[in-house]
Design an enzyme around this catalytic site. Sequence first.
Site, PDB file in Angstrom:
ATOM      1  N   ASP A 155      41.856  55.666  77.683  1.00 56.68           N
ATOM      2  CA  ASP A 155      42.963  56.281  76.949  1.00 56.68           C
ATOM      3  C   ASP A 155      44.280  55.850  77.571  1.00 56.68           C
ATOM      4  O   ASP A 155      44.507  56.045  78.776  1.00 56.68           O
ATOM      5  CB  ASP A 155      42.819  57.802  76.988  1.00 56.68           C
ATOM      6  CG  ASP A 155      43.727  58.508  75.988  1.00 56.68           C
ATOM      7  OD1 ASP A 155      44.389  57.814  75.197  1.00 56.68           O
ATOM      8  OD2 ASP A 155      43.768  59.747  76.009  1.00 56.68           O
ATOM      9  N   ASP A 182      45.250  53.523  70.696  1.00 56.07           N
ATOM     10  CA  ASP A 182      45.438  53.687  72.140  1.00 56.07           C
ATOM     11  C   ASP A 182      44.229  54.265  72.872  1.00 56.07           C
ATOM     12  O   ASP A 182      44.350  54.671  74.032  1.00 56.07           O
ATOM     13  CB  ASP A 182      46.661  54.555  72.416  1.00 56.07           C
ATOM     14  CG  ASP A 182      46.533  55.970  71.892  1.00 56.07           C
ATOM     15  OD1 ASP A 182      45.651  56.204  71.054  1.00 56.07           O
ATOM     16  OD2 ASP A 182      47.317  56.830  72.326  1.00 56.07           O
ATOM     17  N   GLU A 183      43.064  54.300  72.246  1.00 57.20           N
ATOM     18  CA  GLU A 183      41.886  54.788  72.957  1.00 57.20           C
ATOM     19  C   GLU A 183      40.615  54.182  72.377  1.00 57.20           C
ATOM     20  O   GLU A 183      40.568  53.794  71.208  1.00 57.20           O
ATOM     21  CB  GLU A 183      41.807  56.319  72.931  1.00 57.20           C
ATOM     22  CG  GLU A 183      41.716  56.912  71.543  1.00 57.20           C
ATOM     23  CD  GLU A 183      41.556  58.421  71.572  1.00 57.20           C
ATOM     24  OE1 GLU A 183      40.861  58.938  72.470  1.00 57.20           O
ATOM     25  OE2 GLU A 183      42.111  59.074  70.677  1.00 57.20           O
TER      26      GLU A 183
END
Length: 421
Positions: free
Chosen positions: A25, A119-120
Amino acid sequence: MTGSGDASRAGQGHHRRSGSILHVDMDAFFVSVELLRHPELRGLPVAVGGSGRRGVVASASYEARAYGVKSAMPAVQARRQCPDLVFLPGDHALYLEVSERIMSILRSFTPLVEPLSVDEAFLDVSGSRHHPVEIGHRIRRRVREEEGIGCAVGVASIKFLAKLGSKLAKPEPTPSGPAGGIGVYEVGVGQERAFLSPRPVSDIWGVGPATLASLTRIGITTIGELAEFSIERLVEVVGKAQGRHLHNLANAVDPRPVNPSTEPKSMSREETFPRDLHTHEAIGAVVVGLSDSVASRLRAAGLAGRKITVKVRFGDFRTITRSCTPAGPVDSGVVLAREAKRLLDSVDVASGVRLIGVGVSELEGTGRHQLSLDDIGSPSWRDVDRAIDLIRDRFGDGAIHPGAKQAAGSGTNRWLKPGSP
């Protein structure tokens, strides 16, 4: 469960069995990307999002988070809590570009990468000869060195715990920036129940405010209490599907594998207006731009969709959707805008609309596309779309955009270069 001490022993005869699921993350992703091109703002409370009366925070720096600013918070509230907050507009094309490079880094460690968002992502590193915690640290180093962005990694035997681990690995927000944070947090195999037991039930996926209130009413506040609670009684309180889901996660049961498929299930764009719009003409102008953006992304991915959905949020936050299924799969901005406007015709917008969204789902590869009546003739919309894509590939996304007549819903289509009359 382990923290930084165990992480330092990774790959050096570490005796504890380790899970093979990683959750990676990024730290304040949008803001982190912006600070790379605005280094003068480092150390200041910064937020990415809309700064107007209707604006919403999309991402906040750790300095801003120390004042309580967080994602999805209205901009007005964020400014009240942090008067010195610096707002930057979002640049989603840039974030996607950086995200793709980060996902490539992750895939250099294992082909089993499941992106959750820009983003993860989850990784399955069971086939690696390296210890999962060591891989976590290597990922952090490479993302930092190659992209200048920090990230946190959770390591566990199941997805649910890996995601919790990455949350615990993150630094704490302070007015002077991020503090602490071990970077990689491992929940060791065999330690899952002990790790979960004292944690609040709000840590479980699917426990929102309503479910939390229902669980609190029956005396459940921790995951350990939930794990020991009668599943039959739990089903009576929150329903069959939700009850079994919560009971399984509380007992560290999460059989979902890491799915490396990166094909999206849908594509959509939406826009919140500074002031409510009250006419179909004004809303239609926005629908054209949103439709063009969605269709362009579909064509870039080699996809088309069979279901079109329009989302309308009114000034009082009441939200409705309208959907249709055209005769064939859609990847044309003109066709998408036409169908979206048709859906909007049945909606009374006089009271004021604060947000409009256009989405396409039930996606499939364009190789399966069959000719329709829209494809017959010269030129077809497909020819127009190809020309638009060629122009944008050569000169950039801003080189051409829908013109005023189409935006106004006149039924004609003008494509203009910037600066054209």
